[in-house]
Design an enzyme around this catalytic site. Structure first.
Site, PDB file in Angstrom:
ATOM      1  N   HIS A  50      -2.306   5.499  -0.574  1.00 27.85           N
ATOM      2  CA  HIS A  50      -2.971   5.390  -1.865  1.00 27.85           C
ATOM      3  C   HIS A  50      -2.654   3.997  -2.378  1.00 27.85           C
ATOM      4  O   HIS A  50      -1.623   3.410  -1.994  1.00 27.85           O
ATOM      5  CB  HIS A  50      -2.462   6.456  -2.841  1.00 27.85           C
ATOM      6  CG  HIS A  50      -2.807   7.852  -2.399  1.00 27.85           C
ATOM      7  ND1 HIS A  50      -1.879   8.856  -2.294  1.00 27.85           N
ATOM      8  CD2 HIS A  50      -3.990   8.384  -2.023  1.00 27.85           C
ATOM      9  CE1 HIS A  50      -2.481   9.957  -1.871  1.00 27.85           C
ATOM     10  NE2 HIS A  50      -3.763   9.697  -1.695  1.00 27.85           N
ATOM     11  N   ASP A  53       0.792   3.648  -3.493  1.00 30.88           N
ATOM     12  CA  ASP A  53       1.828   3.760  -2.450  1.00 30.88           C
ATOM     13  C   ASP A  53       2.154   2.363  -1.927  1.00 30.88           C
ATOM     14  O   ASP A  53       3.296   2.076  -1.561  1.00 30.88           O
ATOM     15  CB  ASP A  53       1.325   4.586  -1.247  1.00 30.88           C
ATOM     16  CG  ASP A  53       1.089   6.055  -1.579  1.00 30.88           C
ATOM     17  OD1 ASP A  53       1.869   6.609  -2.377  1.00 30.88           O
ATOM     18  OD2 ASP A  53       0.134   6.631  -1.022  1.00 30.88           O
TER      19      ASP A  53
END
Ligand code: XUL
Ligand code: MN
Length: 344
Positions: A50, A53
């Site tokens: 993501h 992340d």
């Protein structure tokens, strides 16, 4: 890379703390560096991301700082001999996205969502991947009257077109899911995702990601969902896992619930040379009961089972399958498959 040519990936969220809607985390959170090491050790090739992340504080950073952090992440991956498979905008946690992002009724939120997705594209570029996955988590409703569904469909298409314009190298893989967190999502199946892609301004850059559990939640067979996308060269990634019926999204280890359903996914992928088209992602979660020191076994099991099922599929007597199809002896075909799955 294994002898079959497949590349495997998972995301940092696949080594998780075990929290669920009824109880808190039961395992300590694992540092990103430990997850990377586990990824390599377990025989995987790539990390899925993501946007946050890869760049956790992206909200507070300008473009140059975001690019710098993403480049550092790319270096960290390279140090482990790994690459990034894709980046996905996380549009379901921020308070702004309570009512969805791209389809929110508030235009200011729609702008927020689009700007965030542009940042995601920038992060992907720096990470060395041009693949963006759109899991459209809150693009739907809890009640049908809350949004205009035709307008929402056009807003999603406009967003895809905007992203294609923004980054000329970008490829978008839509990951459909019928429900959860919303009661009803606007793009619930691969048919919806593929239709959206064909309608986009550059259809060659819009494809799909099939997740097994999402297909099951839609009441569909994951291998048929994969086959539909493969038929139009639109299957660019998969999230293999398993799902026991129509419940919450379980993300069980691949094949743990329905071995034959898993076999058919592998068979369809392998018959269509998927290893040349995309990576095999395992979007699996450890059971909440799993002790922290053994909480990566779902990833081990899923990859190993995939490879075993590749072998089962390649060892099938294809001429016998063809003969049984021709003679319409599907009971014998059933037996052939059951024998193969039970090692006979
Ligand atoms: C949610 C889901 C996500 C996506 C990535 O059900 O599968 O993890 O795969 O955003
Ligand atoms: Mn997924």
């Amino acid at each position: 890379m294994n002898k079959y040519g497949y590349q495997f990936s998972f995301g940092p969220w696949n080594i998780s703390e075990g929290g669920d809607p009824f109880g808190p985390a039961v395992r300590p959170s694992v540092p990103f560096a430990t997850k990377l090491a586990a990824l390599k050790e377990l025989g995987y090739d790539a990390m899925q991301f993501h946007d946050d992340d890869a760049v956790p504080d992206l909200h507070d950073l300008g473009p140059a700082a975001i690019a710098k952090e993403a480049r550092a992440m790319r270096q960290l991956l390279a140090d482990h001999g790994l690459v990034a498979e894709f980046v996905a905008p996380r549009l379901w946690e921020h308070p702004s996205t309570i009512d969805g992002g791209f389809t929110a009724n508030d235009p200011a939120i729609r702008t927020y969502a689009r700007e965030r997705a542009k940042k995601t594209a920038d992060i992907g570029r720096e990470l060395g991947t041009n693949l963006m996955v759109l899991w459209l988590a809150r693009e739907g409703t809890y009640l049908r009257e809350a949004k205009d569904a035709v307008k929402a469909t056009h807003l999603l298409l406009d967003t895809v077109n905007m992203l294609l314009d923004y980054d000329k190298d970008l490829r978008i893989a839509i990951e459909p899911k019928p429900n959860e967190p919303m009661d009803m999502a606007y793009l619930p199946t691969i048919g919806h995702a593929v239709a959206m892609g064909f309608q986009a301004k550059d259809p060659a850059r819009v494809g799909a990601l099939v997740e097994s559990a999402h297909a099951v939640l839609a009441g569909l067979d994951p291998s048929d969902e994969m086959a539909f996308a493969l038929a139009f060269d639109k299957l660019w990634s998969v999230h293999l896992n398993d799902q026991n019926g129509l419940k919450f999204d379980q993300d069980r280890a691949f094949g743990a619930v329905d071995l034959r359903r898993a076999f058919n996914q592998v068979r369809v992928l392998d018959e269509n040379r998927f290893w040349e088209k995309g990576m095999v992602g395992l979007d699996v979660k450890a059971l909440r009961t799993q002790p922290a020191d053994v909480a990566t076994k779902h990833l081990r099991n899923s990859l190993a089972l995939f490879l075993r099922l590749v072998e089962v599929s390649r060892n099938l007597d294809r001429s016998q399958v063809e003969a049984l199809r021709a003679s319409r002896d599907y009971e014998e075909l059933d037996w052939l498959i059951l024998n193969a799955l039970t090692g006979r």
